[in-house]
Design an enzyme around this catalytic site. Structure first.
Site, PDB file in Angstrom:
ATOM      1  N   ASP A 209       0.815  -1.220   0.000  1.00 36.79           N
ATOM      2  CA  ASP A 209       0.000   0.000   0.000  1.00 36.79           C
ATOM      3  C   ASP A 209       0.850   1.273   0.000  1.00 36.79           C
ATOM      4  O   ASP A 209       0.317   2.371   0.048  1.00 36.79           O
ATOM      5  CB  ASP A 209      -0.933   0.002   1.226  1.00 36.79           C
ATOM      6  CG  ASP A 209      -2.034   1.045   1.129  1.00 36.79           C
ATOM      7  OD1 ASP A 209      -2.575   1.247   0.026  1.00 36.79           O
ATOM      8  OD2 ASP A 209      -2.348   1.671   2.150  1.00 36.79           O
ATOM      9  N   SER A 237      -6.920   5.580  -0.677  1.00 37.41           N
ATOM     10  CA  SER A 237      -7.244   4.223  -1.123  1.00 37.41           C
ATOM     11  C   SER A 237      -8.730   3.957  -0.944  1.00 37.41           C
ATOM     12  O   SER A 237      -9.301   4.231   0.112  1.00 37.41           O
ATOM     13  CB  SER A 237      -6.441   3.195  -0.311  1.00 37.41           C
ATOM     14  OG  SER A 237      -5.056   3.416  -0.444  1.00 37.41           O
ATOM     15  N   GLN A 287      -5.275  -1.891  -6.855  1.00 36.29           N
ATOM     16  CA  GLN A 287      -5.872  -0.903  -5.972  1.00 36.29           C
ATOM     17  C   GLN A 287      -6.585   0.164  -6.787  1.00 36.29           C
ATOM     18  O   GLN A 287      -6.099   0.588  -7.833  1.00 36.29           O
ATOM     19  CB  GLN A 287      -4.801  -0.233  -5.099  1.00 36.29           C
ATOM     20  CG  GLN A 287      -5.372   0.741  -4.072  1.00 36.29           C
ATOM     21  CD  GLN A 287      -4.298   1.341  -3.177  1.00 36.29           C
ATOM     22  OE1 GLN A 287      -3.788   2.423  -3.430  1.00 36.29           O
ATOM     23  NE2 GLN A 287      -3.941   0.608  -2.126  1.00 36.29           N
TER      24      GLN A 287
END
Length: 299
Positions: A209, A237, A287
């Site tokens: 991430d 995100s 993502q």
């Protein structure tokens, strides 16, 4: 074990970022540091959620995929409670659902699937022949010099290592029109235990991430790691998915090859592949991020 880990006594072991406390059956609690100001780092929330799910699974099964949604910003000053639902335990596969809760509200949900190992034929995309991490500068050195106060507060960043590949590095694949890309070597900054495969996967979930969101904004804002200039984009995100293909160690260098094939409707999509030093594709990540130019942000 890959050598050359930092020996800074002021850096807490990376494993501390994944530590959770078991409160009751299927109920766990952890704490997460800030990513953006006053927002818990999403990769740590996801990694702790996966750790919670894995605590309810026998050692004969390993995680092969996860799908998570970031619902609300997490508060880094408060603990996070992880509630695990044991959805299914089949003969080969098992499924868990995890809800991360603060102040009685869900901030993150995850579904994770685990399976027993089996043999099969294999194939994979070939890893690009890019320079290794030893040939690249440490971005944290420049960041600490430019912003010593910010760097001192970066608990998570100081527990890991990164090396960014320049766009003109030898062996870099040609960038396709409309598909910005960035390649970075990653690993934890301190060794991980040898006897816990789940911990390796949860550590990679954290690492995954770090740069995917910024990949979606490269067409608007070139890489600005550690700089102090105001952002021209608003990034957050929205969801995160991973698939784990082969065994690996997150405390050894992994190449994270990232591309963003789409940006529209205030959203950006990023795809990433993790390769180990032997060229094996060990994991993939996808993502979607909230992506807005700063002048277009709304209250």
């Amino acid at each position: 074990m890959d050598q050359g880990m930092p020996a800074d006594d002021q850096v807490a072991p990376f494993v501390e970022l994944l530590r959770i406390e078991e409160l009751d059956e299927n109920l766990f609690r952890g704490r997460c540091h800030a990513g953006a100001p006053m927002r818990a780092f999403g990769g740590q929330v996801a990694a702790q959620a996966l750790t919670s799910a894995g605590r309810t699974i026998g050692a004969e099964r390993s995680v092969h995929s996860l799908h998570g949604y970031f619902l609300r910003p997490g508060d880094p000053t408060r603990p996070i409670v992880y509630q695990v639902d044991r959805i299914r335990d089949g003969s080969s596969y098992a499924t868990r659902r995890v809800t991360a809760v603060q102040r009685g509200e869900a901030i993150f949900t995850m579904s994770a699937s685990f399976k027993r190992p089996e043999s099969s034929t294999e194939r994979q995309r070939t890893m690009p022949p890019v320079p290794g991490p030893e040939e690249l500068p440490d971005p944290f050195v420049a960041w600490e010099r430019a912003n010593p106060e910010d760097f001192a507060k970066s608990t998570g960043f100081r527990a890991l290592e990164m090396r960014f590949l320049p766009a003109d590095a030898p062996g870099m694949p040609a960038e396709l029109p409309g598909v910005p890309q960035q390649f970075v070597w990653l690993r934890t900054g301190t060794p991980l235990p040898d006897d816990d495969p789940l911990l390796q996967v949860c550590a990679l979930t954290y690492l995954s991430d770090l740069t995917l969101a910024s990949t979606t904004a490269l067409h608007l804002e070139p890489h600005r790691f550690g700089r102090k200039e105001p952002r021209r984009t608003l990034l957050a995100s929205l969801d995160h998915a991973m698939w784990f293909h082969r065994p690996f160690r997150a405390d050894e260098w992994l190449l994270f090859a990232q591309r963003s094939p789409s940006a529209s409707d205030g959203r950006g999509l990023a795809l990433g592949e993790f390769y180990n030093r032997d060229g094996l594709l060990v994991a993939s990540a996808v993502q979607e991020t909230l992506l807005r130019e700063a002048r277009a942000t709304r209250p």
